[in-house]
Design a protein around this motif. Sequence first.
Motif, PDB file in Angstrom:
ATOM      1  N   UNK B  28     -49.663  -7.751 -38.634  1.00 49.43           N
ATOM      2  CA  UNK B  28     -50.533  -8.521 -37.176  1.00 49.43           C
ATOM      3  C   UNK B  28     -49.297  -9.534 -37.142  1.00 49.43           C
ATOM      4  N   UNK B  29     -48.951 -10.027 -37.901  1.00 52.60           N
ATOM      5  CA  UNK B  29     -48.042 -11.400 -37.807  1.00 52.60           C
ATOM      6  C   UNK B  29     -46.950 -10.397 -37.171  1.00 52.60           C
ATOM      7  N   UNK B  30     -46.104  -9.771 -38.176  1.00 53.60           N
ATOM      8  CA  UNK B  30     -44.907  -9.205 -37.840  1.00 53.60           C
ATOM      9  C   UNK B  30     -44.724  -8.257 -36.413  1.00 53.60           C
ATOM     10  N   UNK B  31     -45.771  -7.639 -36.149  1.00 50.99           N
ATOM     11  CA  UNK B  31     -45.439  -6.829 -35.109  1.00 50.99           C
ATOM     12  C   UNK B  31     -46.345  -8.040 -33.874  1.00 50.99           C
ATOM     13  N   UNK B  32     -46.162  -8.788 -33.651  1.00 48.06           N
ATOM     14  CA  UNK B  32     -46.607 -10.253 -32.994  1.00 48.06           C
ATOM     15  C   UNK B  32     -44.905 -10.225 -32.720  1.00 48.06           C
ATOM     16  N   UNK B  33     -44.288 -11.088 -33.805  1.00 41.13           N
ATOM     17  CA  UNK B  33     -43.659 -11.714 -33.807  1.00 41.13           C
ATOM     18  C   UNK B  33     -42.224 -10.603 -32.866  1.00 41.13           C
ATOM     19  N   UNK B  34     -42.540  -9.081 -33.608  1.00 40.94           N
ATOM     20  CA  UNK B  34     -41.719  -8.232 -33.296  1.00 40.94           C
ATOM     21  C   UNK B  34     -41.661  -8.144 -31.674  1.00 40.94           C
ATOM     22  N   UNK B  35     -43.179  -8.087 -31.317  1.00 35.88           N
ATOM     23  CA  UNK B  35     -43.515  -7.691 -29.445  1.00 35.88           C
ATOM     24  C   UNK B  35     -42.625  -8.884 -28.936  1.00 35.88           C
ATOM     25  N   UNK B  36     -43.391 -10.092 -29.374  1.00 41.49           N
ATOM     26  CA  UNK B  36     -42.101 -11.369 -28.432  1.00 41.49           C
ATOM     27  C   UNK B  36     -40.584 -11.049 -28.717  1.00 41.49           C
ATOM     28  N   UNK B  39     -39.818  -8.775 -25.540  1.00 40.85           N
ATOM     29  CA  UNK B  39     -39.927  -9.335 -24.763  1.00 40.85           C
ATOM     30  C   UNK B  39     -38.821  -9.859 -24.234  1.00 40.85           C
ATOM     31  N   UNK B  40     -38.883 -10.825 -25.733  1.00 43.09           N
ATOM     32  CA  UNK B  40     -37.627 -12.107 -24.886  1.00 43.09           C
ATOM     33  C   UNK B  40     -36.280 -11.405 -24.550  1.00 43.09           C
ATOM     34  N   UNK B  41     -35.971  -9.973 -25.381  1.00 44.20           N
ATOM     35  CA  UNK B  41     -34.811  -9.551 -25.134  1.00 44.20           C
ATOM     36  C   UNK B  41     -35.104  -9.004 -24.226  1.00 44.20           C
ATOM     37  N   UNK B  42     -36.018  -8.816 -22.989  1.00 43.29           N
ATOM     38  CA  UNK B  42     -36.003  -8.117 -21.691  1.00 43.29           C
ATOM     39  C   UNK B  42     -35.570  -9.449 -20.744  1.00 43.29           C
ATOM     40  N   UNK B  43     -36.165 -10.499 -21.246  1.00 41.89           N
ATOM     41  CA  UNK B  43     -35.897 -12.106 -20.267  1.00 41.89           C
ATOM     42  C   UNK B  43     -34.956 -12.002 -19.919  1.00 41.89           C
ATOM     43  N   UNK B  44     -34.028 -11.973 -21.834  1.00 43.57           N
ATOM     44  CA  UNK B  44     -32.909 -12.391 -21.977  1.00 43.57           C
ATOM     45  C   UNK B  44     -32.143 -11.429 -20.420  1.00 43.57           C
ATOM     46  N   UNK B  45     -32.018  -9.558 -20.944  1.00 42.02           N
ATOM     47  CA  UNK B  45     -31.412  -9.619 -19.808  1.00 42.02           C
ATOM     48  C   UNK B  45     -31.304  -9.802 -18.834  1.00 42.02           C
ATOM     49  N   UNK B  87     -26.310  -5.245 -27.757  1.00 42.95           N
ATOM     50  CA  UNK B  87     -26.665  -5.125 -29.151  1.00 42.95           C
ATOM     51  C   UNK B  87     -28.083  -5.691 -29.202  1.00 42.95           C
ATOM     52  N   UNK B  88     -28.365  -6.559 -29.026  1.00 40.04           N
ATOM     53  CA  UNK B  88     -29.883  -7.752 -28.885  1.00 40.04           C
ATOM     54  C   UNK B  88     -30.710  -6.316 -28.346  1.00 40.04           C
ATOM     55  N   UNK B  89     -30.702  -5.908 -27.205  1.00 40.91           N
ATOM     56  CA  UNK B  89     -31.877  -5.754 -26.510  1.00 40.91           C
ATOM     57  C   UNK B  89     -31.977  -4.581 -27.952  1.00 40.91           C
TER      58      UNK B  89
END
Lengths: 467, 503
Positions: B28-36, B39-45, B87-89
């Motif tokens: 769950x922690x890993x998934x939460x981190x990956x999800x955040x 989302x962050x990569x889209x925010x960046x985009x 690349x980040x996305x």
Amino acid sequence: MPDNFFSVMQFELVATVIMFIVLLLRLGKKRITGDSLLLVINGLLTINLLVGFFCNAHGSLFGDMFFSNPLICFQKSILNLGLLIISLQSWPWLKNHHHTAEFYIILLASLIGMFFMISAQNMFMVYLSLELATIPLAALANFDLQLRRSGEAAMKYIISSAFSSGVLLFGISLVYGAIGSLNFEVISIGMSANPLMIFGFVLIFAGFAFKLSAAPFHLWTADVYEGAPVAVTSYLSVISKGAIVFVFITILYRLFQNIFDTWYQILFLIAVLTMVIGNLFAMRQQNLKRFLAFSSIAQVGFILIGIGGNSSEGLTASVYFVLIYIFSNLAAFGVISLVSTLTGKESISDYKGFYKTNPLLAWVLTLALFSLAGIPPTAGFFGKFFLLMAGAAQDNYPLVIIAALNMIVSLYYYLRVVKAMFMEENADPIQKLKTGVSPALALIICVAGLLLTGLIGGAYEYISSIV
Amino acid sequence: MNLNLLILIPVATAIGIIAVKGLPRVRMVALAGALVQFILSFVLFFSFRAERASGNQDPFVFTQYYKWFPSLNINYQIGVDGISIAMIMLTAFVVLAGVLISWRQEKWSKEYFLLLILLSTGAYGFFIALDLFTLFFFLEVAVIPKFLLIGIWGSGKKEYAAMKLALMLMGGSALVFVGLAGTYFFGGQSFDLSSGAHITMDPDKQMFFFPFLFVGFGIFTALFPFHTWVPDGHSSAPTAASMFLAGISMKLGGYGCLRAATWLMPEAAHYYQPLIIGLSTIAIIYGAFATLMQTDLKYINAYSSVSHCGFVLLGIGMLNETAINGAVMQMVSHGLMTALFFAAIGMVYDRTHTRMVKDIGGLLKITPFIGTVFILAGLCSLGLPGMSGFVAEMTVFMGGWQNPETLYRVATILACASIVVTAVYILRAAGKTMMGPLVNQEHALFSDAKWNERTAAFVLLTGILIMGLAPFIITDIIYPGTHVLMDKIASGASITNEIELLK
């Protein structure tokens, strides 16, 4: 007595006082033994370390024979730190030893020798303090009194160090004959590339190469490391070596600056030889102490490259690397010493499946080995990077390429241990070990050191500012 | 936006993973981190597009600068342009899918997810680094987790493969180090990449150091003949690690070849151009034919990765804007596609416990979802229009054809021809395993993909289809980035011509 006597000689005086306190504890009517004695001694060593941080004396004594400045203070503090860590690590071993106090008295005598050596400004002083630093170590190497191989290690050490001292002394006398003085300042001005002086230089170089266990003068290393008690081995490989590196840099950079072209050629050859031989032999070792002995030979090769930079960057990188090397090597020795004291196992194949039974210790050993191999984010990465950068500044790219390739070889044998711990099965693994407070504390200091000294640039910047 | 988040969130996730106990919580922690992070990569985009729309024309935006080792002029410097955002996305997509695929990782789950997250930290740091030291630091951070992931959780001759991969990649880093030292000492005592356009190195020095930098990074991206770690490493790794390796890790090399080697030393890049193109064409052809001979699904995908990453180096080697755009797109496309392929292979393997093509057949009827994903990944790999592979490879070919010289024309034609071979091995593998009769009657009892596998495949497929159907979304941000690089790379040509004239 000069006004600055106490401040300039602070480290030596504090260490001497501690030595006498330990001696008095031993002589007292009411014998203190075991844990309480170790507690007192480790407390004293902690004070020794902390007091050192307040030293920034700048001055000389005894007619320019003895000199101190912030860099020298820092170097001595590094040694103090290493000593404290080793002392904490050897707690379980010394707890039941009959000669705990003697161990510390001899150890501190050797440390005082190293302090004088780092501060020396005169070849006579260098020689004298070098002997003060090495002869007690031979006694220490024999400190597993009932073990035959421990005595053998001591014998080998005393013979080889006597021989190298002889070579060194011969070199010093030749230089004295050519220049007529033992004072650093006078020698450095009078030094030139005439054959007599170069011969003297070569002998001095060889003498130090012996003490540094640089190839081809490394042959005593593995046997002594294997036979001596782990605490002494780590002292030899970290503190003694660190002190010699500091002196060696001073001598090359100050005394022989005029014949830089000559010493650079020799240094280049010795550095390459040391790295290659250290690495090739390390690959084949099964005993972890021998393994670390050869790996530490290879590490010396890297330090020599940094020294070859012949610049303030070279000096900074070397001192920085010694600091990091203390953390990484002592972390490795810490785990090995624990396992060896509690189970007597020292072979790489004994470490198979170590991760399953002792995950934390396995991670510590892994981090230490990564740091030795120069893998980020451990500090070893930064140390090696800066050493090689300092070396590359000489425009000697073949040397840098050889060093870079050697890093791959060294990674191979460090990973071999990691592989054994994490990936291989063992029918008879090392049992779950009880670490004990003080070895755990030592390991925590090491791990914190090898994670933080690199990522936080402060240590390097501080050294760079006082160089 | 603060780019440090891209590193801090994985680090926080890693600490979280260390703190909790048991597979359910760890994942769950890993998934939460990956999800955040996703989302962050889209925010960046989007914030990057907004930044550009508001008229900010700096080559790198969101830059940050902290002194690290000021006495050596080494700084922690980060920032992004369109290429790094792409690349980040890609990384965010693959990491999310990889975490989902590993949902049922029973053995040492804590360590497993920890290493996956550490690996991704290295990749994120690498892509945002604007200082060569920072870049190198993160490059090496990403090496060792792979060794442990393959060696501990792998299959087959895992220890051999792990060691081989670690040593070869470390060899790559060692070469990169020599190149970096060269750029530092002959490029103005600085590792600063953001002012890369202004660094001018003496052409003689470039000729010496370029091979180190290019080959060093090239090893990461399977430059022929240093590709041998790829098949062993990929096929021995556990599923998520294969996805990370092929999807992210190999892209570090391509990105480094472009950003560090080619950009900083354009004269040398032009000088060595025939060699780069020759080697990458060999990789493409050799990779394709080697794949034909494979009988193990993972080896098929691994060798085809060698071939596909050849396109990346081919695009870079062409040294013109279109081809380099194509190379960047191929990196993104191959990352998504190969991750999807490895995910599909992993799903098959989890059920059949074999990866040999001959032991599997007719799975499409029994597990329609997995079968469909498998076939879609294959189709993308062979460059079917409508999917990302087509767009990327097409751009590389168009760029390649712009070079009028015979050598480059021949190389382009050969590379085009390799697609036919690709079609052969992909269709053969997909046809044999997914269609046809059931080989093993026990396979009839298989259950189809679980929710986590479906989600993972869905994430990656979305990326592939967006890129295939609406490539402008991604090309809009990549093109200006390569345009900036091209300003300097193109300038290298004239000097090389002068050298030839002088000779």
